[in-house]
Design an enzyme around this catalytic site. Structure first.
Site, mmCIF file in Angstrom:
data_model
loop_
_atom_site.group_PDB
_atom_site.id
_atom_site.type_symbol
_atom_site.label_atom_id
_atom_site.label_comp_id
_atom_site.label_asym_id
_atom_site.label_seq_id
_atom_site.Cartn_x
_atom_site.Cartn_y
_atom_site.Cartn_z
ATOM 1 N N GLN A 27 0.722 -1.076 0.265
ATOM 2 C CA GLN A 27 -0.041 -0.027 -0.003
ATOM 3 C C GLN A 27 0.863 1.383 0.042
ATOM 4 O O GLN A 27 0.397 2.240 -0.648
ATOM 5 C CB GLN A 27 -0.930 -0.034 1.257
ATOM 6 N N ASP B 49 -6.560 1.191 12.144
ATOM 7 C CA ASP B 49 -7.825 0.619 12.100
ATOM 8 C C ASP B 49 -8.643 0.605 13.152
ATOM 9 O O ASP B 49 -9.789 0.243 13.034
ATOM 10 C CB ASP B 49 -7.353 -0.909 11.209
HETATM 11 O O1 MRU Z 1 -5.423 -3.559 4.633
HETATM 12 P P1 MRU Z 1 -5.637 -2.136 4.466
HETATM 13 O O2 MRU Z 1 -5.181 -1.557 3.498
HETATM 14 O O3 MRU Z 1 -7.059 -1.856 4.542
HETATM 15 O O4 MRU Z 1 -5.016 -1.282 5.823
HETATM 16 C C1 MRU Z 1 -5.002 0.218 5.888
HETATM 17 C C2 MRU Z 1 -4.276 0.446 7.073
HETATM 18 O O5 MRU Z 1 -3.722 -0.267 7.840
HETATM 19 C C3 MRU Z 1 -4.464 2.076 7.195
HETATM 20 O O6 MRU Z 1 -3.356 2.527 7.995
HETATM 21 C C4 MRU Z 1 -5.579 2.247 8.190
HETATM 22 O O7 MRU Z 1 -6.810 1.798 7.772
HETATM 23 C C5 MRU Z 1 -5.801 3.813 8.399
HETATM 24 S S1 MRU Z 1 -6.540 4.420 6.880
HETATM 25 C C6 MRU Z 1 -6.873 6.046 6.687
#
Ligand code: MRU
Length: 354
Positions: free
Chosen positions: A204, A245
Site C-alpha cells: 500500500q 484501523d
Molecule cells: O489492509 P488495509 O490496506 O485496509 O490497511 C489500511 C491501514 O492499515 C491504514 O493505515 C488504516 O486503515 C488507516 S487508513 C486512513
C-alpha cells in the site's frame, strides 16, 4: 488531493443507484473505477482491498447497506428490519479488524431502528438509510479536513515525515487521515518531505501512498520496510505519522502490520510517533489492543504477491495483516475533536465525550 475514492451514483428513481469506487488493487499502473451493485460484490470489494483503509471501509459499508435495501420498499416494515440486520451481518463478515466497518453498520441499523420506533413505513425506512449512508460519507470528509488542520499544527516547516501503509485520500471518504496533515501543511506553504514505507506484503505504501503524494506534488521517497531503521539512524526523519484501523480505550493503536516496528524504532531514535484517526476508529468497547481481532490474510499474498512466486511451493506462512502499537509508544493521537497527547484511558474517554 482530488482522488474520489468512492461515491454513490444516484439512479433514475429515488433510493436507487450504485457505488463507484477506485479499484485500488490495480494502482498505480491502472486507474480503473469499479461499479459495485450488489451486497456480495461489496463484500468481495472490501475483502479483496479494492476499497481499503478503515474510514473508506466504513463509507463502503454504508453504501453496501443501500445496495441491500433498495427496491425493498414493498416489504412489511417488521420484515424489512430483519432483512436490514441480515444485510449488516453479511457485510460485517468482509474484514475483521477495521472497526469503522462495524461502526458504520451499527449506525445504519440504529438509524433504521430510530425511524421504525418513530413509526416510519418501509418507504421511509429505506429513504432514511440513504440519508444516513450519505451522511457517513460527508462527515468522514469533514473529519479528514479537521484532522488535517489539527495535525498540520504539529508539523514544522522543513520536516521530513515517515509514514507506513496508505492513510490518504484513497483510504477515506475525504483527504485522508495520516496524510491529511501533510496535505494541509503543504497547502500552508511549509516545506515538507515524506518517506513512504513500501508496506509488505500488499505494498500500500509503494503502490498507493507514493502515487497519491506524487499526484499532490509532495516530495516523497519510497523505501522498503526494512530500511526504516537505517533512515532514522541517518537522521533523516523528524516525525512518524500513521493512521489506524482500531484504537483501544487505553490508547493502544492497531494499524497495518509493520507499524509496531516503526514505533519501536521511533522511540529508540527519539522521533515523535503520531497517529491520525477519526473517533469512528476508536473502539471504547475494547480495553486494550490485546482484544483487537487481527486479520490473517492468505499465504499467496506473501508467496506469490503480484504474480511472481518468491517462496518455495508449500512453504509454511503466517500472515497477520495488522499489529498493535502500545499506547506508551504513541506521542499523540490526532482526532477531529482534538489532539490526545500521551494517550491513556482517561484521555481517550474524554475525547470521545466531546
Ligand atoms: O489492509 P488495509 O490496506 O485496509 O490497511 C489500511 C491501514 O492499515 C491504514 O493505515 C488504516 O486503515 C488507516 S487508513 C486512513
Amino acid at each position: 488531493m482530488t482522488v474520489n475514492t468512492l461515491h454513490w451514483i444516484d439512479g433514475d428513481t429515488p433510493n436507487s443507484g450504485f457505488c463507484r469506487m477506485v479499484e485500488q488493487t490495480l494502482l498505480p499502473t491502472e486507474f480503473v473505477e469499479l461499479d459495485v451493485k450488489t451486497v456480495p460484490a461489496m463484500v468481495d470489494a472490501i475483502w479483496r482491498l479494492a476499497v481499503r483503509g478503515a474510514p473508506a471501509i466504513g463509507v463502503a459499508a454504508g453504501y453496501g447497506m443501500l445496495l441491500g435495501v433498495q427496491g425493498q420498499e414493498g416489504r412489511d416494515r417488521e420484515d424489512l428490519m430483519g432483512f436490514l440486520r441480515e444485510t449488516a451481518a453479511t457485510l460485517a463478515k468482509a474484514r475483521p479488524t477495521a472497526v469503522n466497518l462495524f461502526w458504520a453498520l451499527d449506525r445504519m441499523v440504529a438509524r433504521a431502528q430510530a425511524d421504525f420506533d418513530a413509526g416510519a413505513d418501509s418507504t421511509a425506512l429505506v429513504a432514511g438509510q440513504f440519508e444516513e449512508a450519505k451522511a457517513i460519507h460527508s462527515e468522514d470528509a469533514d473529519q479528514c479536513r479537521e484532522m488535517g488542520r489539527l495535525g498540520a499544527d504539529l508539523i514544522q516547516d522543513g520536516w521530513t515525515i515517515l509514514t507506513h501503509c496508505n492513510a490518504g485520500a484513497l483510504a477515506t471518504g475525504g483527504m485522508g487521515t495520516a496524510l491529511a496533515p501533510m496535505y494541509t501543511a503543504h497547502e500552508q506553504g511549509k516545506k515538507i518531505a515524506v518517506y513512504a514505507d513500501e508496506t509488505r506484503p500488499l505494498l500500500q505504501g509503494a503502490r498507493l501512498t507514493t502515487w497519491e503524494l506524487m499526484q499532490a506534488g509532495i516530495d516523497v521517497t519510497l523505501i522498503t520496510d526494512n530500511m526504516a531503521a537505517q533512515v532514522m539512524k541517518e537522521g533523516r526523519i523528524d516525525a512518524v505519522i500513521v493512521g489506524s484501523d482500531r484504537i483501544a480505550r487505553n490508547g493502544d493503536v492497531c494499524n497495518k502490520i509493520g507499524t509496531y516496528g516503526v514505533a519501536v524504532l521511533a522511540k529508540h531514535h527519539g522521533i515523535p510517533f503520531y497517529v491520525v484517526a477519526p473517533r469512528s476508529t476508536i473502539d471504547v468497547e475494547v480495553a486494550s489492543g490485546d482484544e483487537i481481532p487481527i486479520e490473517e490474510r492468505p499465504d499467496y499474498e506473501i508467496t506469490e504477491g503480484y504474480g511472481k512466486r518468491t517462496a518455495p511451493e508449500g512453504a509454511k506462512v503466517y500472515a497477520p495483516a495488522f499489529d498493535v502499537t502500545p499506547a506508551a509508544l504513541v506521542t499523540a493521537i490526532v482526532t477531529e475533536a482534538g489532539v490526545v497527547h500521551a494517550p491513556d484511558t482517561e484521555k481517550i474517554l474524554a475525547v470521545m465525550a466531546r
